[in-house]
Design a protein around this motif. Structure first.
Motif, mmCIF file in Angstrom:
data_model
loop_
_atom_site.group_PDB
_atom_site.id
_atom_site.type_symbol
_atom_site.label_atom_id
_atom_site.label_comp_id
_atom_site.label_asym_id
_atom_site.label_seq_id
_atom_site.Cartn_x
_atom_site.Cartn_y
_atom_site.Cartn_z
ATOM 1 N N ASN A 2 7.120 8.813 1.766
ATOM 2 C CA ASN A 2 5.855 9.290 1.224
ATOM 3 C C ASN A 2 5.444 10.615 1.853
ATOM 4 O OD1 ASN A 2 5.993 6.863 -0.092
ATOM 5 N ND2 ASN A 2 4.079 6.040 0.734
ATOM 6 N N GLY A 3 5.618 10.714 3.158
ATOM 7 C CA GLY A 3 5.278 11.957 3.845
ATOM 8 C C GLY A 3 6.106 13.128 3.355
ATOM 9 N N GLU A 4 7.392 12.900 3.152
ATOM 10 C CA GLU A 4 8.258 13.961 2.643
ATOM 11 C C GLU A 4 7.863 14.367 1.232
ATOM 12 O OE1 GLU A 4 12.179 12.303 3.193
ATOM 13 O OE2 GLU A 4 12.208 12.857 5.324
ATOM 14 N N LEU A 5 7.535 13.404 0.388
ATOM 15 C CA LEU A 5 7.096 13.711 -0.975
ATOM 16 C C LEU A 5 5.815 14.528 -0.952
ATOM 17 C CD1 LEU A 5 7.157 13.440 -4.070
ATOM 18 C CD2 LEU A 5 5.977 11.234 -3.791
ATOM 19 N N LEU A 6 4.842 14.097 -0.172
ATOM 20 C CA LEU A 6 3.569 14.809 -0.101
ATOM 21 C C LEU A 6 3.745 16.209 0.473
ATOM 22 C CD1 LEU A 6 1.341 11.822 1.010
ATOM 23 C CD2 LEU A 6 1.219 13.017 -1.190
ATOM 24 N N ALA A 7 4.598 16.356 1.469
ATOM 25 C CA ALA A 7 4.854 17.680 2.055
ATOM 26 C C ALA A 7 5.532 18.595 1.039
ATOM 27 C CB ALA A 7 5.715 17.546 3.307
ATOM 28 N N GLU A 8 6.470 18.066 0.286
ATOM 29 C CA GLU A 8 7.148 18.857 -0.743
ATOM 30 C C GLU A 8 6.167 19.276 -1.826
ATOM 31 O OE1 GLU A 8 10.039 21.028 -2.587
ATOM 32 O OE2 GLU A 8 10.092 20.136 -0.589
ATOM 33 N N LEU A 67 0.826 -1.211 0.000
ATOM 34 C CA LEU A 67 0.000 0.000 0.000
ATOM 35 C C LEU A 67 0.861 1.262 0.000
ATOM 36 C CD1 LEU A 67 -2.785 -1.047 2.542
ATOM 37 C CD2 LEU A 67 -3.057 -0.736 0.061
ATOM 38 N N LEU A 68 1.936 1.259 0.773
ATOM 39 C CA LEU A 68 2.821 2.426 0.814
ATOM 40 C C LEU A 68 3.516 2.644 -0.528
ATOM 41 C CD1 LEU A 68 4.305 1.936 4.388
ATOM 42 C CD2 LEU A 68 2.798 3.809 3.631
ATOM 43 N N GLU A 69 3.846 1.580 -1.208
ATOM 44 C CA GLU A 69 4.450 1.702 -2.537
ATOM 45 C C GLU A 69 3.433 2.279 -3.522
ATOM 46 O OE1 GLU A 69 7.914 1.430 -4.832
ATOM 47 O OE2 GLU A 69 7.598 1.236 -2.683
ATOM 48 N N ARG A 70 2.222 1.776 -3.451
ATOM 49 C CA ARG A 70 1.166 2.312 -4.314
ATOM 50 C C ARG A 70 0.889 3.785 -4.000
ATOM 51 N NH1 ARG A 70 -3.587 -1.635 -3.373
ATOM 52 N NH2 ARG A 70 -4.712 0.068 -4.388
ATOM 53 N N GLN A 71 0.952 4.131 -2.710
ATOM 54 C CA GLN A 71 0.749 5.517 -2.302
ATOM 55 C C GLN A 71 1.824 6.418 -2.900
ATOM 56 O OE1 GLN A 71 1.635 6.642 1.803
ATOM 57 N NE2 GLN A 71 -0.391 7.608 1.918
ATOM 58 N N PHE A 72 3.052 5.955 -2.879
ATOM 59 C CA PHE A 72 4.161 6.733 -3.424
ATOM 60 C C PHE A 72 3.924 7.034 -4.907
ATOM 61 C CE2 PHE A 72 8.400 6.874 -5.448
ATOM 62 C CZ PHE A 72 8.929 7.964 -4.779
ATOM 63 N N TYR A 73 3.577 6.013 -5.669
ATOM 64 C CA TYR A 73 3.366 6.214 -7.104
ATOM 65 C C TYR A 73 2.111 7.027 -7.388
ATOM 66 C CZ TYR A 73 7.425 3.454 -7.999
ATOM 67 O OH TYR A 73 8.722 3.025 -8.040
ATOM 68 N N ALA A 74 1.095 6.914 -6.565
ATOM 69 C CA ALA A 74 -0.093 7.753 -6.718
ATOM 70 C C ALA A 74 0.257 9.217 -6.436
ATOM 71 C CB ALA A 74 -1.215 7.281 -5.796
ATOM 72 N N ALA A 75 1.135 9.443 -5.466
ATOM 73 C CA ALA A 75 1.560 10.812 -5.156
ATOM 74 C C ALA A 75 2.375 11.394 -6.312
ATOM 75 C CB ALA A 75 2.372 10.847 -3.868
ATOM 76 N N ILE A 76 3.262 10.601 -6.861
ATOM 77 C CA ILE A 76 4.063 11.075 -7.998
ATOM 78 C C ILE A 76 3.156 11.473 -9.154
ATOM 79 C CG2 ILE A 76 5.663 10.307 -9.809
ATOM 80 C CD1 ILE A 76 7.135 8.703 -7.663
ATOM 81 N N ARG A 77 2.098 10.689 -9.370
ATOM 82 C CA ARG A 77 1.178 10.931 -10.491
ATOM 83 C C ARG A 77 0.041 11.908 -10.130
ATOM 84 N NH1 ARG A 77 2.524 5.403 -10.690
ATOM 85 N NH2 ARG A 77 3.652 4.869 -12.578
ATOM 86 N N HIS A 78 0.059 12.425 -8.900
ATOM 87 C CA HIS A 78 -0.956 13.375 -8.426
ATOM 88 C C HIS A 78 -2.364 12.802 -8.556
ATOM 89 C CE1 HIS A 78 2.102 16.468 -8.049
ATOM 90 N NE2 HIS A 78 2.553 16.092 -9.234
ATOM 91 N N GLN A 79 -2.539 11.541 -8.202
ATOM 92 C CA GLN A 79 -3.838 10.862 -8.261
ATOM 93 C C GLN A 79 -4.532 11.014 -6.908
ATOM 94 O OE1 GLN A 79 -2.208 7.042 -9.374
ATOM 95 N NE2 GLN A 79 -2.709 7.369 -11.534
#
Length: 133
Positions: free
Chosen positions: A108-114, A21-33
């Motif tokens: 993931n948190g750092e990516l989303l915060a950035e 789930l965390l891996e999927r979250q990371f890629y969803a964040a990258i794709r702004h989904q």
């Protein structure tokens, strides 16, 4: 003891799911989904709540088996050698998965915060910009 051993096995399966789930979250964040991120956040939250309930139950069971201030080392000592070896290996694997999940969650948190910070700059400008007098 059986409940405690089953809880460790259940947590190992849950952490495999959590890492996915965390891996999927990371890629969803990258794709702004955003919709996918919301769904994943709900799944992650429910899974973490379940694992926390199991952790609390494991502490309670270990306390009943070994007394106040239990440790897994004390629990290991109660088992026959074959079962002890298996539980120790499972416990070490679980600890590695916990660390991997913490690292993935932090990433993931750092990516989303950035992403949030960048979006705020785009929408509201950068109030840290130097303006000559």
């Amino acid at each position: 003891m059986t409940q405690l051993l089953q809880g460790v096995a259940d947590d190992m399966a849950a952490y495999r799911t959590l890492l996915d789930l965390l891996e999927r979250q990371f890629y969803a964040a990258i794709r702004h989904q955003q919709e996918e991120l919301g769904q994943l956040a709900a799944e992650i939250g429910a899974l973490v709540d379940t694992m926390e309930t199991r952790r609390a139950a494991r502490v309670e069971l270990a306390t009943r088996l070994t007394g106040a201030n239990p440790s897994m080392t004390q629990v290991f000592a109660l088992l026959r050698p074959e079962a002890r070896t298996r539980l120790e290996a499972d416990w070490q694997a679980l600890e590695r998965m916990v660390l991997a999940a913490k690292d993935a969650g932090k990433r993931n948190g750092e990516l989303l915060a950035e992403q949030y910070t960048i979006m705020q700059r785009v929408l509201h400008g950068d109030n840290q910009t130097y303006e000559p007098a």
